[in-house]
Design a protein around this motif. Structure first.
Motif, PDB file in Angstrom:
ATOM      1  N   LYS A   2     -57.143  23.712 -81.713  1.00 26.23           N
ATOM      2  CA  LYS A   2     -56.700  23.609 -80.333  1.00 26.23           C
ATOM      3  C   LYS A   2     -56.907  24.925 -79.603  1.00 26.23           C
ATOM      4  O   LYS A   2     -56.947  25.992 -80.197  1.00 26.23           O
ATOM      5  CB  LYS A   2     -55.221  23.223 -80.294  1.00 26.23           C
ATOM      6  N   ILE A   3     -56.988  24.837 -78.255  1.00 27.76           N
ATOM      7  CA  ILE A   3     -57.246  26.010 -77.429  1.00 27.76           C
ATOM      8  C   ILE A   3     -56.206  27.082 -77.673  1.00 27.76           C
ATOM      9  O   ILE A   3     -56.533  28.251 -77.826  1.00 27.76           O
ATOM     10  CB  ILE A   3     -57.262  25.618 -75.939  1.00 27.76           C
ATOM     11  N   LYS A   4     -54.925  26.735 -77.719  1.00 30.04           N
ATOM     12  CA  LYS A   4     -53.889  27.754 -77.853  1.00 30.04           C
ATOM     13  C   LYS A   4     -53.987  28.480 -79.194  1.00 30.04           C
ATOM     14  O   LYS A   4     -53.669  29.663 -79.284  1.00 30.04           O
ATOM     15  CB  LYS A   4     -52.505  27.135 -77.673  1.00 30.04           C
ATOM     16  N   LEU A   5     -54.431  27.783 -80.250  1.00 30.67           N
ATOM     17  CA  LEU A   5     -54.595  28.437 -81.544  1.00 30.67           C
ATOM     18  C   LEU A   5     -55.805  29.349 -81.541  1.00 30.67           C
ATOM     19  O   LEU A   5     -55.774  30.447 -82.098  1.00 30.67           O
ATOM     20  CB  LEU A   5     -54.721  27.382 -82.647  1.00 30.67           C
ATOM     21  N   LEU A   6     -56.913  28.918 -80.923  1.00 29.75           N
ATOM     22  CA  LEU A   6     -58.095  29.767 -80.822  1.00 29.75           C
ATOM     23  C   LEU A   6     -57.782  31.014 -80.012  1.00 29.75           C
ATOM     24  O   LEU A   6     -58.131  32.128 -80.403  1.00 29.75           O
ATOM     25  CB  LEU A   6     -59.232  28.986 -80.168  1.00 29.75           C
ATOM     26  N   GLY A  69     -60.682  20.404 -67.136  1.00 29.51           N
ATOM     27  CA  GLY A  69     -60.798  19.094 -67.752  1.00 29.51           C
ATOM     28  C   GLY A  69     -61.779  19.057 -68.908  1.00 29.51           C
ATOM     29  O   GLY A  69     -62.460  20.041 -69.209  1.00 29.51           O
ATOM     30  N   ASN A  70     -61.815  17.929 -69.604  1.00 31.42           N
ATOM     31  CA  ASN A  70     -62.690  17.722 -70.759  1.00 31.42           C
ATOM     32  C   ASN A  70     -62.463  18.771 -71.841  1.00 31.42           C
ATOM     33  O   ASN A  70     -63.384  19.163 -72.564  1.00 31.42           O
ATOM     34  CB  ASN A  70     -64.159  17.729 -70.325  1.00 31.42           C
ATOM     35  N   GLY A  71     -61.225  19.254 -71.944  1.00 28.40           N
ATOM     36  CA  GLY A  71     -60.875  20.210 -72.988  1.00 28.40           C
ATOM     37  C   GLY A  71     -61.324  21.624 -72.725  1.00 28.40           C
ATOM     38  O   GLY A  71     -61.318  22.452 -73.640  1.00 28.40           O
ATOM     39  N   VAL A  72     -61.713  21.963 -71.489  1.00 23.07           N
ATOM     40  CA  VAL A  72     -62.233  23.286 -71.170  1.00 23.07           C
ATOM     41  C   VAL A  72     -61.271  24.020 -70.227  1.00 23.07           C
ATOM     42  O   VAL A  72     -60.847  23.463 -69.213  1.00 23.07           O
ATOM     43  CB  VAL A  72     -63.627  23.211 -70.519  1.00 23.07           C
ATOM     44  N   VAL A  73     -60.957  25.258 -70.573  1.00 24.98           N
ATOM     45  CA  VAL A  73     -60.160  26.133 -69.717  1.00 24.98           C
ATOM     46  C   VAL A  73     -61.002  27.365 -69.379  1.00 24.98           C
ATOM     47  O   VAL A  73     -61.517  28.041 -70.271  1.00 24.98           O
ATOM     48  CB  VAL A  73     -58.854  26.574 -70.404  1.00 24.98           C
ATOM     49  N   VAL A  74     -61.162  27.637 -68.094  1.00 22.23           N
ATOM     50  CA  VAL A  74     -61.888  28.822 -67.627  1.00 22.23           C
ATOM     51  C   VAL A  74     -60.873  29.908 -67.307  1.00 22.23           C
ATOM     52  O   VAL A  74     -59.802  29.629 -66.739  1.00 22.23           O
ATOM     53  CB  VAL A  74     -62.734  28.491 -66.388  1.00 22.23           C
ATOM     54  N   ASP A  75     -61.193  31.151 -67.663  1.00 24.05           N
ATOM     55  CA  ASP A  75     -60.282  32.253 -67.382  1.00 24.05           C
ATOM     56  C   ASP A  75     -61.062  33.467 -66.888  1.00 24.05           C
ATOM     57  O   ASP A  75     -62.266  33.594 -67.139  1.00 24.05           O
ATOM     58  CB  ASP A  75     -59.468  32.627 -68.619  1.00 24.05           C
ATOM     59  N   ALA A  76     -60.377  34.338 -66.179  1.00 26.97           N
ATOM     60  CA  ALA A  76     -60.977  35.585 -65.700  1.00 26.97           C
ATOM     61  C   ALA A  76     -59.938  36.693 -65.822  1.00 26.97           C
ATOM     62  O   ALA A  76     -58.731  36.449 -65.700  1.00 26.97           O
ATOM     63  CB  ALA A  76     -61.434  35.452 -64.250  1.00 26.97           C
ATOM     64  N   ARG A  95     -61.668  49.087 -67.178  1.00 22.90           N
ATOM     65  CA  ARG A  95     -61.605  48.870 -68.626  1.00 22.90           C
ATOM     66  C   ARG A  95     -62.201  47.513 -68.995  1.00 22.90           C
ATOM     67  O   ARG A  95     -62.991  47.407 -69.922  1.00 22.90           O
ATOM     68  CB  ARG A  95     -60.158  48.934 -69.119  1.00 22.90           C
ATOM     69  N   LEU A  96     -61.790  46.476 -68.275  1.00 27.11           N
ATOM     70  CA  LEU A  96     -62.248  45.124 -68.564  1.00 27.11           C
ATOM     71  C   LEU A  96     -62.560  44.390 -67.267  1.00 27.11           C
ATOM     72  O   LEU A  96     -61.931  44.643 -66.234  1.00 27.11           O
ATOM     73  CB  LEU A  96     -61.169  44.326 -69.319  1.00 27.11           C
ATOM     74  N   GLY A  97     -63.519  43.480 -67.330  1.00 24.90           N
ATOM     75  CA  GLY A  97     -63.826  42.606 -66.209  1.00 24.90           C
ATOM     76  C   GLY A  97     -64.735  41.491 -66.692  1.00 24.90           C
ATOM     77  O   GLY A  97     -65.903  41.738 -66.988  1.00 24.90           O
ATOM     78  N   TYR A  98     -64.206  40.272 -66.818  1.00 26.45           N
ATOM     79  CA  TYR A  98     -65.019  39.200 -67.406  1.00 26.45           C
ATOM     80  C   TYR A  98     -64.564  37.830 -66.925  1.00 26.45           C
ATOM     81  O   TYR A  98     -63.472  37.650 -66.380  1.00 26.45           O
ATOM     82  CB  TYR A  98     -64.965  39.261 -68.930  1.00 26.45           C
ATOM     83  N   ILE A  99     -65.433  36.848 -67.148  1.00 30.26           N
ATOM     84  CA  ILE A  99     -65.115  35.435 -66.978  1.00 30.26           C
ATOM     85  C   ILE A  99     -65.405  34.742 -68.303  1.00 30.26           C
ATOM     86  O   ILE A  99     -66.445  34.992 -68.930  1.00 30.26           O
ATOM     87  CB  ILE A  99     -65.942  34.789 -65.853  1.00 30.26           C
ATOM     88  N   GLY A 100     -64.479  33.875 -68.736  1.00 32.48           N
ATOM     89  CA  GLY A 100     -64.642  33.186 -70.009  1.00 32.48           C
ATOM     90  C   GLY A 100     -64.357  31.705 -69.891  1.00 32.48           C
ATOM     91  O   GLY A 100     -63.749  31.240 -68.923  1.00 32.48           O
ATOM     92  N   ALA A 101     -64.803  30.952 -70.887  1.00 34.14           N
ATOM     93  CA  ALA A 101     -64.520  29.518 -70.967  1.00 34.14           C
ATOM     94  C   ALA A 101     -64.209  29.188 -72.419  1.00 34.14           C
ATOM     95  O   ALA A 101     -64.943  29.603 -73.331  1.00 34.14           O
ATOM     96  CB  ALA A 101     -65.711  28.697 -70.479  1.00 34.14           C
ATOM     97  N   THR A 102     -63.113  28.467 -72.630  1.00 32.32           N
ATOM     98  CA  THR A 102     -62.673  28.112 -73.971  1.00 32.32           C
ATOM     99  C   THR A 102     -62.560  26.607 -74.101  1.00 32.32           C
ATOM    100  O   THR A 102     -61.939  25.943 -73.252  1.00 32.32           O
ATOM    101  CB  THR A 102     -61.304  28.751 -74.283  1.00 32.32           C
ATOM    102  N   HIS A 103     -63.177  26.059 -75.139  1.00 29.85           N
ATOM    103  CA  HIS A 103     -63.106  24.625 -75.426  1.00 29.85           C
ATOM    104  C   HIS A 103     -62.267  24.429 -76.678  1.00 29.85           C
ATOM    105  O   HIS A 103     -62.333  25.236 -77.616  1.00 29.85           O
ATOM    106  CB  HIS A 103     -64.502  24.036 -75.626  1.00 29.85           C
ATOM    107  N   GLU A 104     -61.494  23.356 -76.700  1.00 34.87           N
ATOM    108  CA  GLU A 104     -60.555  23.152 -77.796  1.00 34.87           C
ATOM    109  C   GLU A 104     -61.223  23.076 -79.164  1.00 34.87           C
ATOM    110  O   GLU A 104     -60.603  23.399 -80.178  1.00 34.87           O
ATOM    111  CB  GLU A 104     -59.730  21.895 -77.550  1.00 34.87           C
ATOM    112  N   SER A 105     -62.477  22.695 -79.230  1.00 34.19           N
ATOM    113  CA  SER A 105     -63.182  22.688 -80.507  1.00 34.19           C
ATOM    114  C   SER A 105     -64.499  23.460 -80.458  1.00 34.19           C
ATOM    115  O   SER A 105     -65.010  23.880 -81.484  1.00 34.19           O
ATOM    116  CB  SER A 105     -63.473  21.249 -80.959  1.00 34.19           C
ATOM    117  N   GLY A 106     -65.050  23.642 -79.261  1.00 32.23           N
ATOM    118  CA  GLY A 106     -66.357  24.285 -79.126  1.00 32.23           C
ATOM    119  C   GLY A 106     -66.331  25.796 -79.110  1.00 32.23           C
ATOM    120  O   GLY A 106     -67.382  26.428 -79.116  1.00 32.23           O
ATOM    121  N   GLY A 107     -65.138  26.426 -79.078  1.00 31.00           N
ATOM    122  CA  GLY A 107     -65.051  27.877 -79.136  1.00 31.00           C
ATOM    123  C   GLY A 107     -64.920  28.520 -77.769  1.00 31.00           C
ATOM    124  O   GLY A 107     -64.597  27.856 -76.770  1.00 31.00           O
TER     125      GLY A 107
END
Length: 329
Positions: A2-6, A69-76, A95-107
Motif C-alpha cells: 500500500k501507498i502508506k507502507l511504501l 485516482g487509480n491508486g496514484v498520489v502526486v506530491d510536491a 535543499r530540496l525541490g521535486y515532484i513525485g508520484a506514488t502508486h500503491e503497487s507500482g512504486g
C-alpha cells in the motif's frame, strides 16, 4: 504494498536526521503541510575555532499531495536552508525541490533535487544532530551521495513475510553544466526483525568533457534497531574511485552506537574516517560523544564533543563541541 507502507519505508531512510511537518490543509484528496526546524548552539563548531553561536542545519519546507485516482498520489515538496545568524546576505538556499508520484503497487517516481537512493543505504549512520556522516556531503549535488541535483529516481518496496521487506531504488542525473556527465545509481536493501542490510552503487563521469573522470562508489551498510528507540547500531563502508574530491582511490568508514533511555535521553558515540587507499594515507578520522534529550515532541536539546583523531599529513588536531537546542516548526 500500500501507498502508506511504501511512503513510510522511503521516509525512514531518506529524510536525514529527523523530520517533522504539520498538516495545515486536508480536503477532497488534497493536503498541504509546513515543516522544518530551527536550531542554535554555542561552541566551537564548523570551520571556526572560536566559541560562538552556531546554527547546525535549520530548514523550512512546504509539501502537498493530491490523490488523482487509480491508486496514484502526486506530491510536491520544496525545502530551504535558513541562514539567519548573519544579517544581510542570502536568507534561503535550496535543499530540496521535486515532484513525485506514488502508486500503491507500482512504486514511486520523483524528479528534481531530492534525497538520492544512494543515501537510502549510506545514511543509516547519519542520524545524530550535531556530528554525523560528513563524507556523504562531499560534492553531494553532483555525485548524489546525499541530496542529488536534477535527479530522477524510482523506488519500490516489497513485503517478505510478516517482518521482512525488500527495497530498491534507481537514480539518474543528466549533464550538469559541464560539472558532470550522465550519472546513475542503484540501491538495494533488505530488513527483517530489526536488522537491515544495504548496498548501493553510483557511477558516471565528473568534470568537463575533455578531462572528465569516471567517479564510482560501492557502499554497504548494516544496522540494527531504530534510532531513538532503545539500542541502535549502524555501520557504513565505502570503496570509491574519483568520488571523494582529490582522491583517485578512497575508503570511507562510519560507525554509530546509540542507546535511548525511556526518559527521552538518547546517548551515542560515532566514528568516521576517510583514507587515501592508493597511498595508504588517512585523510581524516574523528569520533564524537553526543547526547540528545527530547523535552517535548517539538523541542530537542543536544550536546556533543567531537575528538579529532588525526591524519597522516601532520595536520594539527582540532576538537569540536557544541551545546544547543532544536525546535521543530
Amino acid at each position: 504494498m500500500k501507498i502508506k507502507l511504501l511512503a513510510a519505508a522511503i521516509a525512514a531512510t531518506a529524510c536525514g536526521t529527523q523530520a517533522f511537518a504539520a498538516e495545515v490543509y486536508n480536503s477532497e484528496g488534497s493536503t498541504l503541510s509546513i515543516g522544518g526546524y530551527v536550531d542554535v548552539g554555542v561552541g566551537e563548531y564548523g570551520a571556526d575555532d572560536d566559541i560562538q553561536v552556531n546554527q547546525v542545519s535549520p530548514r523550512l519546507n512546504v509539501g502537498g499531495t493530491q490523490d488523482i485516482g487509480n491508486g496514484v498520489v502526486v506530491d510536491a515538496k520544496g525545502e530551504w536552508q535558513l541562514n539567519y545568524l548573519n544579517g544581510g546576505g542570502t536568507s534561503f538556499t535550496t535543499r530540496l525541490g521535486y515532484i513525485g508520484a506514488t502508486h500503491e503497487s507500482g512504486g514511486r517516481l520523483v524528479a528534481g533535487t531530492q534525497w538520492a537512493p544512494y543515501y537510502d543505504v549510506a545514511g543509516v549512520a547519519d542520524l545524530p544532530i550535531a556530528f554525523a556522516n560528513d563524507f556523504l556531503y562531499e560534492n553531494q549535488g553532483v555525485t548524489g551521495s546525499g541530496r542529488g541535483d536534477k535527479m530522477v529516481t524510482y523506488r519500490n518496496s516489497f513485503a517478505i513475510g510478516e517482518d521482512g521487506g525488500f527495497n530498491f531504488g534507481l537514480g539518474w542525473q543528466g549533464e550538469n553544466s559541464g560539472v558532470s556527465d550522465t550519472r546513475f545509481q542503484v540501491a538495494l536493501s533488505y530488513s527483517m526483525m530489526g536488522f537491515g542490510l544495504g548496498y548501493s552503487y553510483s557511477g558516471g563521469d565528473i568534470g568537463p568533457s575533455i578531462i572528465a573522470v569516471d567517479a564510482t562508489s560501492h557502499i554497504v551498510s548494516l544496522y540494527y534497531g531504530s534510532y531513538g528507540e532503545g539500542l541502535y547500531v549502524a555501520g557504513v563502508y565505502g570503496m570509491n574511485e574519483n568520488f571523494y574530491d582529490g582522491l583517485e582511490e578512497s575508503l570511507q568508514y562510519e560507525a554509530l552506537l546509540a542507546y535511548a533511555l525511556g526518559n527521552g535521553l538518547n546517548l551515542s558515540v560515532n566514528y568516521e574516517a576517510v583514507e587515501d587507499d592508493k597511498n595508504s594515507l588517512t585523510q581524516f578520522s574523528q569520533s564524537a560523544l553526543q547526547a540528545e534529550y527530547t523535552v517535548t515532541p517539538n523541542l530537542v536539546t543536544f550536546a556533543g564533543y567531537q575528538f579529532d583523531l588525526g591524519d597522516d599529513y601532520g595536520t594539527e588536531e582540532d576538537d569540536k563541541w557544541i551545546i544547543g537546542a532544536r525546535y521543530f516548526l
